[in-house]
Design a protein around this motif. Structure first.
Motif, PDB file in Angstrom:
ATOM      1  N   UNK B   1      23.830   2.295  -6.525  1.00 34.12           N
ATOM      2  CA  UNK B   1      23.085   1.089  -6.179  1.00 34.12           C
ATOM      3  C   UNK B   1      21.712   1.128  -6.856  1.00 34.12           C
ATOM      4  N   UNK B   2      21.166  -0.049  -7.059  1.00 32.80           N
ATOM      5  CA  UNK B   2      19.870  -0.150  -7.716  1.00 32.80           C
ATOM      6  C   UNK B   2      18.781   0.401  -6.808  1.00 32.80           C
ATOM      7  N   UNK B   3      17.947   1.242  -7.393  1.00 31.79           N
ATOM      8  CA  UNK B   3      16.778   1.753  -6.674  1.00 31.79           C
ATOM      9  C   UNK B   3      15.561   1.688  -7.571  1.00 31.79           C
ATOM     10  N   UNK B   4      14.472   1.243  -6.989  1.00 32.46           N
ATOM     11  CA  UNK B   4      13.183   1.203  -7.668  1.00 32.46           C
ATOM     12  C   UNK B   4      12.178   1.891  -6.769  1.00 32.46           C
ATOM     13  N   UNK B   5      11.507   2.897  -7.283  1.00 31.69           N
ATOM     14  CA  UNK B   5      10.571   3.666  -6.468  1.00 31.69           C
ATOM     15  C   UNK B   5       9.207   3.674  -7.158  1.00 31.69           C
ATOM     16  N   UNK B   6       8.247   3.003  -6.503  1.00 31.40           N
ATOM     17  CA  UNK B   6       6.886   2.964  -7.023  1.00 31.40           C
ATOM     18  C   UNK B   6       6.088   4.167  -6.543  1.00 31.40           C
ATOM     19  N   UNK B   7       5.113   4.555  -7.337  1.00 25.77           N
ATOM     20  CA  UNK B   7       4.199   5.633  -6.959  1.00 25.77           C
ATOM     21  C   UNK B   7       2.887   5.439  -7.690  1.00 25.77           C
ATOM     22  N   UNK B   8       1.891   6.200  -7.277  1.00 28.09           N
ATOM     23  CA  UNK B   8       0.613   6.170  -7.970  1.00 28.09           C
ATOM     24  C   UNK B   8      -0.494   5.417  -7.261  1.00 28.09           C
ATOM     25  N   UNK B   9      -0.155   4.760  -6.160  1.00 28.61           N
ATOM     26  CA  UNK B   9      -1.185   4.032  -5.426  1.00 28.61           C
ATOM     27  C   UNK B   9      -2.177   4.978  -4.767  1.00 28.61           C
ATOM     28  N   UNK B  10      -3.276   4.409  -4.295  1.00 25.05           N
ATOM     29  CA  UNK B  10      -4.281   5.217  -3.631  1.00 25.05           C
ATOM     30  C   UNK B  10      -5.566   4.438  -3.454  1.00 25.05           C
ATOM     31  N   UNK B  11      -6.613   5.160  -3.095  1.00 22.94           N
ATOM     32  CA  UNK B  11      -7.923   4.559  -2.876  1.00 22.94           C
ATOM     33  C   UNK B  11      -8.828   4.886  -4.069  1.00 22.94           C
ATOM     34  N   UNK B  12      -9.400   3.856  -4.657  1.00 28.53           N
ATOM     35  CA  UNK B  12     -10.326   4.030  -5.771  1.00 28.53           C
ATOM     36  C   UNK B  12     -11.553   3.155  -5.545  1.00 28.53           C
ATOM     37  N   UNK B  13     -12.610   3.453  -6.279  1.00 22.08           N
ATOM     38  CA  UNK B  13     -13.831   2.661  -6.184  1.00 22.08           C
ATOM     39  C   UNK B  13     -13.806   1.534  -7.220  1.00 22.08           C
ATOM     40  N   UNK B  14     -14.571   0.474  -6.960  1.00 21.02           N
ATOM     41  CA  UNK B  14     -14.651  -0.614  -7.946  1.00 21.02           C
ATOM     42  C   UNK B  14     -15.055  -0.081  -9.309  1.00 21.02           C
ATOM     43  N   UNK B  15     -14.379  -0.614 -10.343  1.00 21.00           N
ATOM     44  CA  UNK B  15     -14.648  -0.192 -11.705  1.00 21.00           C
ATOM     45  C   UNK B  15     -13.774   0.944 -12.197  1.00 21.00           C
ATOM     46  N   UNK B  16     -13.093   1.596 -11.278  1.00 26.79           N
ATOM     47  CA  UNK B  16     -12.247   2.722 -11.663  1.00 26.79           C
ATOM     48  C   UNK B  16     -10.873   2.243 -12.132  1.00 26.79           C
ATOM     49  N   UNK B  17     -10.069   3.233 -12.563  1.00 22.44           N
ATOM     50  CA  UNK B  17      -8.732   2.945 -13.103  1.00 22.44           C
ATOM     51  C   UNK B  17      -7.671   3.655 -12.279  1.00 22.44           C
ATOM     52  N   UNK B  18      -6.431   3.160 -12.415  1.00 19.22           N
ATOM     53  CA  UNK B  18      -5.294   3.745 -11.731  1.00 19.22           C
ATOM     54  C   UNK B  18      -4.056   3.395 -12.525  1.00 19.22           C
ATOM     55  N   UNK B  19      -3.079   4.293 -12.547  1.00 21.31           N
ATOM     56  CA  UNK B  19      -1.805   3.994 -13.203  1.00 21.31           C
ATOM     57  C   UNK B  19      -0.682   4.098 -12.191  1.00 21.31           C
ATOM     58  N   UNK B  20       0.061   3.018 -12.066  1.00 18.23           N
ATOM     59  CA  UNK B  20       1.226   2.990 -11.199  1.00 18.23           C
ATOM     60  C   UNK B  20       2.482   3.273 -12.021  1.00 18.23           C
ATOM     61  N   UNK B  21       3.458   3.880 -11.354  1.00 14.54           N
ATOM     62  CA  UNK B  21       4.758   4.133 -11.972  1.00 14.54           C
ATOM     63  C   UNK B  21       5.858   3.552 -11.113  1.00 14.54           C
ATOM     64  N   UNK B  22       6.963   3.221 -11.740  1.00 15.07           N
ATOM     65  CA  UNK B  22       8.142   2.714 -11.042  1.00 15.07           C
ATOM     66  C   UNK B  22       9.365   3.361 -11.694  1.00 15.07           C
ATOM     67  N   UNK B  23      10.015   4.226 -10.941  1.00 11.30           N
ATOM     68  CA  UNK B  23      11.184   4.929 -11.473  1.00 11.30           C
ATOM     69  C   UNK B  23      12.446   4.199 -11.037  1.00 11.30           C
ATOM     70  N   UNK B  24      13.302   3.903 -12.005  1.00  7.25           N
ATOM     71  CA  UNK B  24      14.491   3.097 -11.748  1.00  7.25           C
ATOM     72  C   UNK B  24      15.756   3.938 -11.806  1.00  7.25           C
ATOM     73  N   UNK B  25      16.741   3.530 -11.030  1.00  8.93           N
ATOM     74  CA  UNK B  25      18.053   4.150 -11.084  1.00  8.93           C
ATOM     75  C   UNK B  25      19.098   3.141 -10.630  1.00  8.93           C
ATOM     76  N   UNK B  26      20.370   3.428 -10.957  1.00  9.99           N
ATOM     77  CA  UNK B  26      21.461   2.569 -10.521  1.00  9.99           C
ATOM     78  C   UNK B  26      21.775   1.429 -11.463  1.00  9.99           C
TER      79      UNK B  26
END
Lengths: 110, 117
Positions: B1-26
């Motif tokens: 079956x299709x699965x999508x799993x996001x990761x990488x979220x969190x708490x950051x301050x204004x002006x900062x950067x973040x990278x999210x990932x989404x791993x797919x399967x199925x």
């Protein structure tokens, strides 16, 4: 700027039928906008109900149906059940690589 | 079956950067366009970005254009969202989704990004 409008709220009695609509600020909705519909309960990810105007997503019961009604996209729920009480969102592909969600309709079943 | 799993979220301050990932399967990831969609607390859904299956076409919502970059690694079945110059307005749950007929057919469970000083 393109705006997509949905009814903010709607009520339906258990067993009843309700039609939610999705309108475009700049004209009529047609199948060319590939309207789709999503159901979301609090704290959960959205669930896809309908895509490409009227195709039910896998596992969606046939009491959910999509159509074009007049100049709007429409989602009709027949035989409403208590667990249909949710937020419903439509989205339109407005072209040029842009998708626009409606503001959502909160459906109450009572 | 299709699965999508996001990761990488969190708490950051204004002006900062973040990278999210989404791993797919199925499903065969490399054959499917993909999206990012977000939802601010207590608000509705907002489309963020689209990426064609081969990475050749990318589209963004005006609210993130020039700050966010969508990308994918088909060898890893993974979708990314690089978010720079974050503001409090970017606070939201971010979902990845698989395309079907210009719609969001399958969704992940989402990852929360909080931008706060």
């Amino acid at each position: 700027q393109t705006v997509v409008t949905q009814e903010p709220s709607f009520s339906v009695s258990p067993g009843g039928t309700v039609t939610l609509t999705c309108a475009l600020s700049s004209g009529s909705v047609s199948t060319s906008y590939y309207p789709s519909w999503y159901q979301q309960t609090p704290g959960q990810a959205p669930r896809t109900l309908i895509y490409n105007t009227n195709t039910r997503s896998s596992g969606v019961p046939d009491r959910f149906s999509g159509s074009i009604l007049g100049n709007k996209a429409a989602l009709t729920i027949t035989g409403a059940q208590a667990d249909d009480e949710s937020d419903y969102y439509c989205v339109l592909y407005v072209g040029s690589g842009l998708w626009v969600f409606g503001g959502g309709t909160r459906l109450t079943v009572l | 079956q299709v699965q999508l799993v996001e990761s990488g979220g969190g708490v950051v301050q204004p002006g900062e950067s973040l990278r999210l990932s989404c791993t797919a399967s199925g499903f065969i990831f490399s054959t499917q366009p993909m999206y990012w969609v977000r939802q601010a607390p207590g608000k509705g859904l907002e489309w963020v970005a689209y990426l064609r299956k081969d990475g050749s076409n990318k589209y963004y919502a005006d609210s993130v254009k020039g700050r966010f970059t969508i990308s994918r690694d088909n060898s890893k079945d993974t979708l990314y969202l690089q978010m720079n110059s974050l503001t409090t307005e970017d606070t939201a749950v971010y979902y990845c989704a698989k395309d079907r007929w210009y719609s969001f057919e399958y969704w992940g469970q989402g990852t929360l990004v909080t931008v706060s000083s």
